[in-house]
Design an enzyme around this catalytic site. Structure first.
Site, short mmCIF file in Angstrom:
data_model
loop_
_atom_site.label_atom_id
_atom_site.label_comp_id
_atom_site.label_asym_id
_atom_site.label_seq_id
_atom_site.Cartn_x
_atom_site.Cartn_y
_atom_site.Cartn_z
N HIS A 120 0.82 -1.22 0.00
CA HIS A 120 0.00 0.00 0.00
C HIS A 120 0.85 1.27 0.00
O HIS A 120 0.31 2.37 -0.20
CB HIS A 120 -0.94 0.02 1.21
CG HIS A 120 -1.91 -1.11 1.25
ND1 HIS A 120 -2.70 -1.46 0.17
CD2 HIS A 120 -2.22 -1.99 2.24
CE1 HIS A 120 -3.45 -2.49 0.49
NE2 HIS A 120 -3.18 -2.83 1.74
N ASP A 161 -2.13 -11.08 -1.79
CA ASP A 161 -2.75 -10.55 -0.59
C ASP A 161 -4.21 -10.26 -0.93
O ASP A 161 -4.55 -9.98 -2.09
CB ASP A 161 -2.03 -9.26 -0.19
CG ASP A 161 -2.46 -8.70 1.15
OD1 ASP A 161 -3.57 -8.14 1.20
OD2 ASP A 161 -1.69 -8.77 2.11
N HIS A 163 -5.92 -7.74 -0.22
CA HIS A 163 -6.13 -6.31 -0.49
C HIS A 163 -5.32 -5.90 -1.72
O HIS A 163 -4.19 -6.36 -1.91
CB HIS A 163 -5.70 -5.48 0.71
CG HIS A 163 -6.38 -5.89 1.98
ND1 HIS A 163 -5.73 -6.58 2.98
CD2 HIS A 163 -7.66 -5.71 2.39
CE1 HIS A 163 -6.58 -6.82 3.97
NE2 HIS A 163 -7.75 -6.31 3.63
N ASP A 238 -4.22 -13.64 4.26
CA ASP A 238 -5.55 -13.09 4.54
C ASP A 238 -6.68 -13.54 3.62
O ASP A 238 -7.84 -13.23 3.92
CB ASP A 238 -5.51 -11.57 4.65
CG ASP A 238 -4.65 -10.89 3.61
OD1 ASP A 238 -4.26 -11.56 2.63
OD2 ASP A 238 -4.34 -9.70 3.78
#
Length: 311
Positions: A120, A161, A163, A238
Site C-alpha cells: 500500500h 494478498d 487487499h 488473509d
C-alpha cells in the site's frame, strides 16, 4: 545443500497501544515455528535498506520524514502506526529483507522475507500498515544492479494478498519493465483501487474453486503478456476463511494449492522467485502463522527442486 535463505527483522518490535488491530506478534511466532519445524530454512537477519535504495521508489522528503519522525501526522494515520525509532528501523529492515531475498533468488532459485509485502506504500506516503514498498524498492534495485552489468531485467510482481496492491500499481503505472498482478477482494480495502497491469476483483465469500480458477486464468494472462526474469510473490495469508479482514473463504487446502500454483509456474519456467508474507489478520493469530508456515513448507519443496536441477 545450504538451506533456503529466509530473512527477518523480528528484533524490531513496534510499541503499539493496547488493542491495536495489527498482529505484530505473528512475525516472532513465525520465526520460532520455522526454526523448529522447517529444517530446510536458514534464518538470516536482514540489513536495513539505505536512503539511496529507498529513493529508487520513494521521495527523499518522505524517506527523511520517516527517518526523523517529522512525517505528516495525516500520513501516519493512514499508515496506522505511531512513529518511533523502532518503527522507522523496522520499515528499512523489512525492505532490506526483500532485497536480500531477491539477490539470493538469482543464485539459488528461491528465497524469502518473513514480513514484507508492504504494497500500500506509494512514492510519497505509506498506508494500510505499510511504510515503504519493499517489492517496489527491490524491483528497482535489482534492475539497477542488472543494468550495471549491461543487462536488462523485467520483473513480475504476483500479489495474492486479499487487499489490492494499490501502492505498487501506482509506482509502476507507466513502467513497461514491471508487470503488476493483483488478485484481491473487490469490496475490500483500499476502497479506491489503482489500475495495475492485471487486476482480478473477487467477490466476498469467494472459495477455493473460484479462486484457483481465477488464478490459473491470471497466470496464463501474465505469461501471454509479459516475459519476466524475476518473480516477487506476495503470499498473503488473509484470503483464508479465518481472517477477520479478508472476507474470502479459502480453506487450508485452497491456500496450499494457491502457493503450489505460483511456485510451480515459476519453477517450470526456471524463474527465480522471492516471496514475502504480506497480510494476515486471523481471528486467531495462530491461524495466520499456520497459513504462513504452510507456505514455507511448500516453498521448501520447490527450493529442493531448484537445487536438484542445478546439480
Amino acid at each position: 545443500m545450504a538451506p533456503m535463505q529466509v530473512y527477518y527483522a523480528t528484533q524490531f518490535v513496534l510499541p503499539l497501544p493496547p488493542g491495536h488491530r495489527f498482529p505484530m506478534g505473528k512475525y516472532q511466532l513465525l520465526r520460532d515455528r520455522l526454526a523448529a519445524e522447517v529444517p530446510d530454512v536458514q534464518l538470516m537477519q536482514a540489513l536495513p535498506a539505505s536512503d539511496g535504495e529507498l529513493a529508487l521508489a520513494h521521495t527523499l522528503a518522505y524517506i527523511q520524514g520517516i527517518a526523523d519522525g517529522t512525517v505528516d501526522p495525516v500520513i501516519l494515520r493512514e499508515i496506522g502506526f505511531p512513529w518511533s525509532p523502532a518503527m522507522a528501523e523496522r520499515a528499512r529492515r523489512s525492505v532490506g529483507a526483500t532485497i536480500a531475498a531477491c539477490r539470493v533468488a538469482f543464485a539459488e532459485g528461491l528465497a524469502a522475507n518473513i514480513a514484507g509485502g508492504t504494497h500500500h506504500a506509494m512514492a510519497d506516503r505509506g498506508g494500510g500498515f505499510c511504510v515503504f514498498n519493499d517489492a517496489a524498492v527491490a524491483t528497482r534495485l535489482m534492475q539497477a544492479e542488472h543494468g550495471r552489468r549491461g543487462r536488462s531485467l523485467r520483473v513480475a510482481i504476483v500479489d495474492l494478498d486479499v487487499h489490492q496492491g494499490n501502492g505498487t500499481a501506482r509506482i509502476f503505472r507507466d513502467d513497461p519493465t514491471v508487470f503488476t498482478l493483483s488478485m484481491h477482494g473487490q469490496k475490500n480495502f483500499p476502497f479506491r483501487k489503482e489500475s495495475g497491469d492485471l487486476d482480478v476483483d473477487l467477490p466476498d465469500g469467494c472459495g477455493d474453486d473460484e479462486y484457483l480458477e481465477a488464478l490459473d486464468t491470471a497466470l496464463g494472462d501474465l505469461e501471454r503478456r509479459f516475459d519476466p526474469g524475476l518473480v516477487i510473490y506476495l503470499a498473503g495469508a488473509d484470503p483464508h476463511e479465518g481472517d477477520r479482514l479478508g472476507r474470502l473463504k479459502l480453506t487450508w487446502d485452497g491456500l496450499e494449492a494457491r502457493d503450489r500454483r505460483v511456485f510451480d509456474w515459476a519453477a517450470q519456467r526456471g524463474l527465480p522467485l522471492a516471496f514475502a508474507m504480506a497480510g494476515g489478520y486471523g481471528h486467531r493469530m495462530e491461524d495466520t502463522v499456520q497459513a504462513q508456515v504452510n507456505t514455507f513448507r511448500v516453498a521448501a519443496g520447490y527450493w529442493r527442486h531448484w537445487q536438484n536441477r542445478r546439480r
